[in-house]
Design a protein around this motif. Sequence first.
Motif, short mmCIF file in Angstrom:
data_model
loop_
_atom_site.label_atom_id
_atom_site.label_comp_id
_atom_site.label_asym_id
_atom_site.label_seq_id
_atom_site.Cartn_x
_atom_site.Cartn_y
_atom_site.Cartn_z
N TRP A 28 0.83 -1.20 0.00
CA TRP A 28 0.00 0.00 0.00
C TRP A 28 0.87 1.26 0.00
O TRP A 28 0.57 2.22 -0.70
N VAL A 29 1.94 1.22 0.78
CA VAL A 29 2.85 2.36 0.84
C VAL A 29 3.48 2.58 -0.53
O VAL A 29 3.54 3.72 -1.02
N LYS A 30 3.92 1.51 -1.16
CA LYS A 30 4.55 1.62 -2.48
C LYS A 30 3.56 2.18 -3.50
O LYS A 30 3.91 3.04 -4.31
N GLN A 31 2.32 1.72 -3.46
CA GLN A 31 1.31 2.19 -4.40
C GLN A 31 0.96 3.65 -4.19
O GLN A 31 0.62 4.35 -5.13
N ALA A 32 1.04 4.12 -2.96
CA ALA A 32 0.65 5.49 -2.64
C ALA A 32 1.80 6.49 -2.74
O ALA A 32 1.57 7.69 -2.75
N THR A 33 3.03 5.99 -2.83
CA THR A 33 4.18 6.88 -2.87
C THR A 33 4.31 7.48 -4.27
O THR A 33 4.42 6.76 -5.26
N PRO A 34 4.25 8.82 -4.36
CA PRO A 34 4.32 9.45 -5.68
C PRO A 34 5.71 9.30 -6.31
O PRO A 34 6.72 9.27 -5.61
N ILE A 35 5.71 9.20 -7.63
CA ILE A 35 6.95 9.20 -8.40
C ILE A 35 6.86 10.35 -9.40
O ILE A 35 5.77 10.78 -9.76
N MET A 36 7.99 10.86 -9.81
CA MET A 36 8.01 11.98 -10.75
C MET A 36 8.13 11.45 -12.18
O MET A 36 9.02 10.66 -12.48
#
Length: 68
Positions: A28-36
């Motif tokens: 869940w953390v990985k899915q919610a962490t924004p990437i540029m």
Amino acid sequence: MVKLHQEGRSLKSLAEEFGPSKDSIAIWVKQATPIMIKGQEKTLKDVKQLEKRLAILEEENEILSRIA
């Protein structure tokens, strides 16, 4: 739980308090962490939706090119 983890709580403590496994919370953390991407923040969920939409559009384009 994602916000709590981003604020410093460990996966282990969150799993013990709320019930889901550490692995589930990590996903869940990985899915919610924004990437540029090209200067814009996107989440993994956004990227997957865009990839799905792109595949549909490419398929539609292929069908239309065969007709023309």
